[in-house]
Design a protein around this motif. Structure first.
Motif, PDB file in Angstrom:
ATOM      1  N   GLY A  70       0.799  -1.221   0.000  1.00 11.66           N
ATOM      2  CA  GLY A  70       0.000   0.000   0.000  1.00 11.66           C
ATOM      3  C   GLY A  70       0.828   1.265   0.000  1.00 11.66           C
ATOM      4  N   GLN A  71       1.866   1.298   0.809  1.00 13.61           N
ATOM      5  CA  GLN A  71       2.694   2.500   0.885  1.00 13.61           C
ATOM      6  C   GLN A  71       3.403   2.772  -0.443  1.00 13.61           C
ATOM      7  OE1 GLN A  71       2.775   4.787   3.140  1.00 13.61           O
ATOM      8  NE2 GLN A  71       1.404   3.721   4.557  1.00 13.61           N
ATOM      9  N   ALA A  72       3.864   1.713  -1.101  1.00 14.29           N
ATOM     10  CA  ALA A  72       4.539   1.888  -2.390  1.00 14.29           C
ATOM     11  C   ALA A  72       3.569   2.430  -3.431  1.00 14.29           C
ATOM     12  CB  ALA A  72       5.130   0.563  -2.860  1.00 14.29           C
ATOM     13  N   LEU A  73       2.333   1.933  -3.410  1.00 11.11           N
ATOM     14  CA  LEU A  73       1.349   2.412  -4.375  1.00 11.11           C
ATOM     15  C   LEU A  73       0.957   3.859  -4.105  1.00 11.11           C
ATOM     16  CD1 LEU A  73      -0.982  -0.691  -4.872  1.00 11.11           C
ATOM     17  CD2 LEU A  73       0.627   0.300  -6.518  1.00 11.11           C
ATOM     18  N   ILE A  74       0.860   4.229  -2.841  1.00 12.27           N
ATOM     19  CA  ILE A  74       0.566   5.628  -2.512  1.00 12.27           C
ATOM     20  C   ILE A  74       1.683   6.520  -3.034  1.00 12.27           C
ATOM     21  CG2 ILE A  74       0.450   7.293  -0.612  1.00 12.27           C
ATOM     22  CD1 ILE A  74      -2.183   5.876  -1.069  1.00 12.27           C
ATOM     23  N   LYS A  75       2.905   6.098  -2.832  1.00 13.19           N
ATOM     24  CA  LYS A  75       4.042   6.882  -3.312  1.00 13.19           C
ATOM     25  C   LYS A  75       3.976   7.063  -4.827  1.00 13.19           C
ATOM     26  CE  LYS A  75       9.079   7.217  -2.913  1.00 13.19           C
ATOM     27  NZ  LYS A  75      10.315   6.578  -2.369  1.00 13.19           N
ATOM     28  N   THR A  76       3.673   5.985  -5.538  1.00 13.79           N
ATOM     29  CA  THR A  76       3.537   6.066  -6.997  1.00 13.79           C
ATOM     30  C   THR A  76       2.374   6.965  -7.394  1.00 13.79           C
ATOM     31  OG1 THR A  76       4.441   3.838  -7.261  1.00 13.79           O
ATOM     32  CG2 THR A  76       3.195   4.727  -9.117  1.00 13.79           C
ATOM     33  N   SER A  77       1.281   6.879  -6.629  1.00 12.72           N
ATOM     34  CA  SER A  77       0.075   7.649  -6.965  1.00 12.72           C
ATOM     35  C   SER A  77       0.299   9.155  -6.885  1.00 12.72           C
ATOM     36  CB  SER A  77      -1.084   7.253  -6.045  1.00 12.72           C
ATOM     37  OG  SER A  77      -0.948   7.815  -4.748  1.00 12.72           O
ATOM     38  N   GLU A  78       1.330   9.555  -6.169  1.00  8.46           N
ATOM     39  CA  GLU A  78       1.608  10.984  -5.984  1.00  8.46           C
ATOM     40  C   GLU A  78       2.623  11.526  -6.992  1.00  8.46           C
ATOM     41  OE1 GLU A  78       2.744  10.831  -1.884  1.00  8.46           O
ATOM     42  OE2 GLU A  78       0.664  11.014  -1.159  1.00  8.46           O
ATOM     43  N   THR A  79       2.995  10.704  -7.974  1.00  7.39           N
ATOM     44  CA  THR A  79       3.967  11.137  -8.980  1.00  7.39           C
ATOM     45  C   THR A  79       3.297  11.917 -10.103  1.00  7.39           C
ATOM     46  OG1 THR A  79       3.740   9.084 -10.248  1.00  7.39           O
ATOM     47  CG2 THR A  79       5.436   9.136  -8.522  1.00  7.39           C
ATOM     48  N   SER A  80       4.093  12.663 -10.827  1.00 10.55           N
ATOM     49  CA  SER A  80       3.563  13.465 -11.930  1.00 10.55           C
ATOM     50  C   SER A  80       3.052  12.588 -13.064  1.00 10.55           C
ATOM     51  CB  SER A  80       4.642  14.425 -12.455  1.00 10.55           C
ATOM     52  OG  SER A  80       5.771  13.717 -12.899  1.00 10.55           O
ATOM     53  N   SER A  81       3.646  11.416 -13.251  1.00  9.81           N
ATOM     54  CA  SER A  81       3.203  10.540 -14.342  1.00  9.81           C
ATOM     55  C   SER A  81       1.783  10.032 -14.101  1.00  9.81           C
ATOM     56  CB  SER A  81       4.169   9.363 -14.514  1.00  9.81           C
ATOM     57  OG  SER A  81       4.255   8.592 -13.329  1.00  9.81           O
ATOM     58  N   VAL A  82       1.456   9.727 -12.843  1.00  8.92           N
ATOM     59  CA  VAL A  82       0.092   9.302 -12.523  1.00  8.92           C
ATOM     60  C   VAL A  82      -0.870  10.477 -12.648  1.00  8.92           C
ATOM     61  CG1 VAL A  82      -1.425   8.516 -10.651  1.00  8.92           C
ATOM     62  CG2 VAL A  82       0.726   7.317 -11.120  1.00  8.92           C
ATOM     63  N   GLN A  83      -0.455  11.646 -12.212  1.00 15.39           N
ATOM     64  CA  GLN A  83      -1.288  12.843 -12.386  1.00 15.39           C
ATOM     65  C   GLN A  83      -1.569  13.085 -13.864  1.00 15.39           C
ATOM     66  OE1 GLN A  83      -2.690  15.001  -9.870  1.00 15.39           O
ATOM     67  NE2 GLN A  83      -3.836  15.606 -11.703  1.00 15.39           N
ATOM     68  N   ASP A  84      -0.568  12.886 -14.700  1.00 12.42           N
ATOM     69  CA  ASP A  84      -0.747  13.064 -16.143  1.00 12.42           C
ATOM     70  C   ASP A  84      -1.779  12.080 -16.686  1.00 12.42           C
ATOM     71  OD1 ASP A  84       1.110  15.095 -16.160  1.00 12.42           O
ATOM     72  OD2 ASP A  84       2.761  13.857 -16.934  1.00 12.42           O
ATOM     73  N   GLU A  85      -1.724  10.834 -16.208  1.00  8.49           N
ATOM     74  CA  GLU A  85      -2.711   9.834 -16.634  1.00  8.49           C
ATOM     75  C   GLU A  85      -4.122  10.251 -16.206  1.00  8.49           C
ATOM     76  OE1 GLU A  85      -2.135   6.053 -18.083  1.00  8.49           O
ATOM     77  OE2 GLU A  85      -1.328   7.850 -19.042  1.00  8.49           O
ATOM     78  N   TYR A  86      -4.241  10.705 -14.973  1.00  4.61           N
ATOM     79  CA  TYR A  86      -5.529  11.146 -14.436  1.00  4.61           C
ATOM     80  C   TYR A  86      -6.081  12.303 -15.270  1.00  4.61           C
ATOM     81  CZ  TYR A  86      -8.867  12.543 -10.737  1.00  4.61           C
ATOM     82  OH  TYR A  86      -9.989  12.855 -10.013  1.00  4.61           O
ATOM     83  N   ASN A  87      -5.226  13.247 -15.598  1.00  5.00           N
ATOM     84  CA  ASN A  87      -5.647  14.373 -16.433  1.00  5.00           C
ATOM     85  C   ASN A  87      -6.074  13.890 -17.818  1.00  5.00           C
ATOM     86  OD1 ASN A  87      -4.953  16.079 -14.332  1.00  5.00           O
ATOM     87  ND2 ASN A  87      -2.971  16.663 -15.201  1.00  5.00           N
ATOM     88  N   ARG A  88      -5.326  12.926 -18.345  1.00  7.37           N
ATOM     89  CA  ARG A  88      -5.642  12.406 -19.681  1.00  7.37           C
ATOM     90  C   ARG A  88      -6.997  11.705 -19.693  1.00  7.37           C
ATOM     91  NH1 ARG A  88      -4.602   7.651 -22.486  1.00  7.37           N
ATOM     92  NH2 ARG A  88      -3.293   6.774 -20.819  1.00  7.37           N
ATOM     93  N   TYR A  89      -7.257  10.907 -18.671  1.00  5.63           N
ATOM     94  CA  TYR A  89      -8.545  10.220 -18.591  1.00  5.63           C
ATOM     95  C   TYR A  89      -9.691  11.229 -18.489  1.00  5.63           C
ATOM     96  CZ  TYR A  89      -5.901   5.934 -17.555  1.00  5.63           C
ATOM     97  OH  TYR A  89      -5.057   4.868 -17.588  1.00  5.63           O
ATOM     98  N   THR A  90      -9.458  12.290 -17.730  1.00  6.19           N
ATOM     99  CA  THR A  90     -10.492  13.318 -17.596  1.00  6.19           C
ATOM    100  C   THR A  90     -10.729  14.016 -18.924  1.00  6.19           C
ATOM    101  OG1 THR A  90      -9.877  13.632 -15.264  1.00  6.19           O
ATOM    102  CG2 THR A  90     -11.166  15.381 -16.309  1.00  6.19           C
ATOM    103  N   ASP A  91      -9.670  14.324 -19.630  1.00 10.23           N
ATOM    104  CA  ASP A  91      -9.806  14.933 -20.960  1.00 10.23           C
ATOM    105  C   ASP A  91     -10.512  13.980 -21.927  1.00 10.23           C
ATOM    106  OD1 ASP A  91      -8.509  17.205 -20.069  1.00 10.23           O
ATOM    107  OD2 ASP A  91      -6.558  16.643 -20.907  1.00 10.23           O
ATOM    108  N   GLU A  92     -10.205  12.704 -21.823  1.00 11.05           N
ATOM    109  CA  GLU A  92     -10.865  11.721 -22.688  1.00 11.05           C
ATOM    110  C   GLU A  92     -12.346  11.605 -22.361  1.00 11.05           C
ATOM    111  OE1 GLU A  92      -8.732   8.059 -22.352  1.00 11.05           O
ATOM    112  OE2 GLU A  92      -6.973   8.809 -23.429  1.00 11.05           O
ATOM    113  N   ALA A  93     -12.684  11.728 -21.080  1.00 12.69           N
ATOM    114  CA  ALA A  93     -14.091  11.709 -20.688  1.00 12.69           C
ATOM    115  C   ALA A  93     -14.839  12.879 -21.315  1.00 12.69           C
ATOM    116  CB  ALA A  93     -14.210  11.750 -19.171  1.00 12.69           C
ATOM    117  N   VAL A  94     -14.232  14.043 -21.255  1.00 12.46           N
ATOM    118  CA  VAL A  94     -14.849  15.234 -21.859  1.00 12.46           C
ATOM    119  C   VAL A  94     -15.008  15.029 -23.369  1.00 12.46           C
ATOM    120  CG1 VAL A  94     -14.541  17.691 -22.333  1.00 12.46           C
ATOM    121  CG2 VAL A  94     -14.018  16.780 -20.047  1.00 12.46           C
TER     122      VAL A  94
END
Length: 200
Positions: free
Chosen positions: A144-168
């Motif tokens: 869990g801690q490793a995944l949280i650390k990964t979740s806070e990276t810019s690459s994951v944020q970029d994916e999240y932004n991309r999915y949101t843009d794709e939803a729109v």
């Protein structure tokens, strides 16, 4: 050719929770590949004309509770209509789901998604809290801690932004939202139609 279903959702959505396990089971039954895309539903609302729950008219808020109770009882899926930690920001949970997919694949991400939704809607846990999210991931068999650390990276944020843009771009305006063969289906109450699309 394997059929693909794009799955747009917000992890804090009660409607996504009510449909999640049924959707996952349908995808498995028909051997459909799930393209999991947790997105920022607040941004989607702001573009598509939707309103966050607190800003909706009282009669709409009241009817939402009636419908949630109906569907919970109909599907025999437990749901607390007024959980202790709601409203809650979905961003940390969404990014944990993305981190899980990147590290362990879609099936693992779908399992973690279901666990996060249950944590909110039946277990009175705060899915906006990273310690809680780490514990949920740990309960699913991950670090869990490793995944949280990964979740806070810019690459994951970029994916999240991309999915949101794709939803729109896909004209999504609510959650959950399923896209099969280029056609969108809004809501867990449209899963019968999603199943028909899987059969084509």
């Amino acid at each position: 050719m394997t059929k693909v279903c794009q799955y747009f959702f917000a992890p804090q959505s009660p409607w996504a929770y009510l449909g999640h396990e049924r959707f996952v089971a349908l995808a498995a039954k028909y051997q459909v590949q799930v393209d999991i895309k947790p997105c920022d539903i607040g941004k989607v609302f702001s573009i598509s004309g939707g309103l966050p729950l607190a800003k909706r008219a009282p009669q709409r808020q009241a009817y939402r509770l009636v419908e949630l109770k109906r569907w919970s009882e109909h599907l025999q899926i437990p749901l607390n209509l007024n959980p202790a930690f709601f409203p809650v920001a979905g961003d940390p949970a969404a990014k944990l789901i993305i981190a899980t997919r990147l590290a362990h694949g879609t099936d693992a991400a779908l399992k973690v998604t279901g666990a996060i939704m249950r944590a909110l809607w039946t277990e009175e846990r705060n899915i906006g809290d990273t310690a809680t999210l780490a514990a949920v991931a740990q309960e699913c068999g991950h670090d869990g801690q490793a995944l949280i650390k990964t979740s806070e990276t810019s690459s994951v944020q970029d994916e999240y932004n991309r999915y949101t843009d794709e939803a729109v771009a896909a004209n999504v305006f609510g959650a959950p939202w399923y896209v099969v063969d280029g056609e969108g289906y809004w809501g867990q109450d449209r899963l019968d139609f999603v199943e028909r699309a899987f059969q084509k």
